[in-house]
Design a protein around this motif. Sequence first.
Motif, PDB file in Angstrom:
ATOM      1  N   VAL A  25       1.606  -0.993 -14.845  1.00 25.29           N
ATOM      2  CA  VAL A  25       2.477  -1.750 -13.935  1.00 25.29           C
ATOM      3  C   VAL A  25       2.211  -3.249 -13.983  1.00 25.29           C
ATOM      4  CG1 VAL A  25       2.562   0.238 -12.392  1.00 25.29           C
ATOM      5  CG2 VAL A  25       0.982  -1.641 -11.891  1.00 25.29           C
ATOM      6  N   LYS A  26       1.235  -3.645 -14.766  1.00 25.57           N
ATOM      7  CA  LYS A  26       0.884  -5.068 -14.843  1.00 25.57           C
ATOM      8  C   LYS A  26       2.090  -5.882 -15.251  1.00 25.57           C
ATOM      9  CE  LYS A  26      -3.341  -5.316 -16.020  1.00 25.57           C
ATOM     10  NZ  LYS A  26      -4.594  -5.313 -16.799  1.00 25.57           N
ATOM     11  N   ASP A  27       2.270  -7.014 -14.632  1.00 26.55           N
ATOM     12  CA  ASP A  27       3.382  -7.947 -14.884  1.00 26.55           C
ATOM     13  C   ASP A  27       4.716  -7.460 -14.343  1.00 26.55           C
ATOM     14  OD1 ASP A  27       1.975  -8.610 -18.128  1.00 26.55           O
ATOM     15  OD2 ASP A  27       1.650  -9.698 -16.256  1.00 26.55           O
ATOM     16  N   ARG A  28       4.737  -6.283 -13.726  1.00 25.41           N
ATOM     17  CA  ARG A  28       5.978  -5.784 -13.108  1.00 25.41           C
ATOM     18  C   ARG A  28       5.819  -5.610 -11.594  1.00 25.41           C
ATOM     19  NH1 ARG A  28       7.875  -0.890 -14.167  1.00 25.41           N
ATOM     20  NH2 ARG A  28       5.858   0.041 -14.705  1.00 25.41           N
ATOM     21  N   PHE A  29       4.621  -5.243 -11.160  1.00 26.10           N
ATOM     22  CA  PHE A  29       4.358  -4.988  -9.744  1.00 26.10           C
ATOM     23  C   PHE A  29       3.462  -6.095  -9.189  1.00 26.10           C
ATOM     24  CE2 PHE A  29       4.759  -0.030  -9.651  1.00 26.10           C
ATOM     25  CZ  PHE A  29       5.997  -0.133 -10.259  1.00 26.10           C
ATOM     26  N   THR A  30       3.672  -6.401  -7.914  1.00 20.27           N
ATOM     27  CA  THR A  30       2.827  -7.391  -7.244  1.00 20.27           C
ATOM     28  C   THR A  30       2.411  -6.861  -5.885  1.00 20.27           C
ATOM     29  OG1 THR A  30       4.002  -9.213  -8.337  1.00 20.27           O
ATOM     30  CG2 THR A  30       2.662  -9.761  -6.423  1.00 20.27           C
ATOM     31  N   ILE A  31       1.115  -6.830  -5.640  1.00 17.65           N
ATOM     32  CA  ILE A  31       0.593  -6.425  -4.347  1.00 17.65           C
ATOM     33  C   ILE A  31       0.298  -7.675  -3.536  1.00 17.65           C
ATOM     34  CG2 ILE A  31      -1.809  -6.320  -5.165  1.00 17.65           C
ATOM     35  CD1 ILE A  31      -2.214  -3.910  -3.275  1.00 17.65           C
ATOM     36  N   SER A  32       0.635  -7.628  -2.255  1.00 19.17           N
ATOM     37  CA  SER A  32       0.357  -8.764  -1.383  1.00 19.17           C
ATOM     38  C   SER A  32       0.078  -8.253   0.022  1.00 19.17           C
ATOM     39  CB  SER A  32       1.525  -9.762  -1.374  1.00 19.17           C
ATOM     40  OG  SER A  32       2.703  -9.132  -0.921  1.00 19.17           O
ATOM     41  N   GLN A  33      -0.442  -9.169   0.855  1.00 16.02           N
ATOM     42  CA  GLN A  33      -0.873  -8.751   2.188  1.00 16.02           C
ATOM     43  C   GLN A  33      -0.622  -9.863   3.189  1.00 16.02           C
ATOM     44  OE1 GLN A  33      -5.154  -8.019   2.600  1.00 16.02           O
ATOM     45  NE2 GLN A  33      -4.643  -6.051   3.530  1.00 16.02           N
ATOM     46  N   ASP A  34      -0.286  -9.474   4.393  1.00  8.09           N
ATOM     47  CA  ASP A  34      -0.102 -10.438   5.463  1.00  8.09           C
ATOM     48  C   ASP A  34      -1.430 -11.149   5.732  1.00  8.09           C
ATOM     49  OD1 ASP A  34       1.858 -10.898   8.063  1.00  8.09           O
ATOM     50  OD2 ASP A  34      -0.281 -11.057   8.526  1.00  8.09           O
ATOM     51  N   SER A  35      -1.361 -12.456   5.996  1.00  5.94           N
ATOM     52  CA  SER A  35      -2.600 -13.207   6.179  1.00  5.94           C
ATOM     53  C   SER A  35      -3.273 -12.906   7.509  1.00  5.94           C
ATOM     54  CB  SER A  35      -2.323 -14.704   6.088  1.00  5.94           C
ATOM     55  OG  SER A  35      -1.381 -15.086   7.080  1.00  5.94           O
ATOM     56  N   ALA A  36      -2.506 -12.490   8.501  1.00  8.30           N
ATOM     57  CA  ALA A  36      -3.079 -12.257   9.821  1.00  8.30           C
ATOM     58  C   ALA A  36      -3.352 -10.779  10.087  1.00  8.30           C
ATOM     59  CB  ALA A  36      -2.160 -12.814  10.899  1.00  8.30           C
TER      60      ALA A  36
END
Length: 125
Positions: free
Chosen positions: A64-75
């Motif tokens: 999934v590299k270069d196709r998927f992005t994981i992210s998270q709320d800062s708070a």
Amino acid sequence: VQLVESGGGSVQAGGSLRLSCVVSGYIYRRGRPCMAWFRQAPGKEREGVAFISGARRTTYADSVKDRFTISQDSAKLTLWLEMNSLKPEDTAMYYCASDRDRSDCDPLSLERGYWGQGTQVTVSS
């Protein structure tokens, strides 16, 4: 602790989806825990797709590299997975997972952590 995923659905190959995972009831002990997205396709073992450590370091499965992005709320601990250029082989149940307290990501530790019920992603060709 509850993890609730949403955002799954059916798309055609090449399309995009954004998964969300809302966490409630988690009490910080030693900082933010590692969180991750896993997936399991019918007849296959569950695999880790994307990980984000307490220090916000991200790692991805090669598939999934270069196709998927994981992210998270800062708070909060809300977690997202942006999925682009989807392929039929991405079809699976997707699960959100959180370690119980470990901030670095260890798949075995995550297996003993908190899990959501999953959200289905289906990609047609």
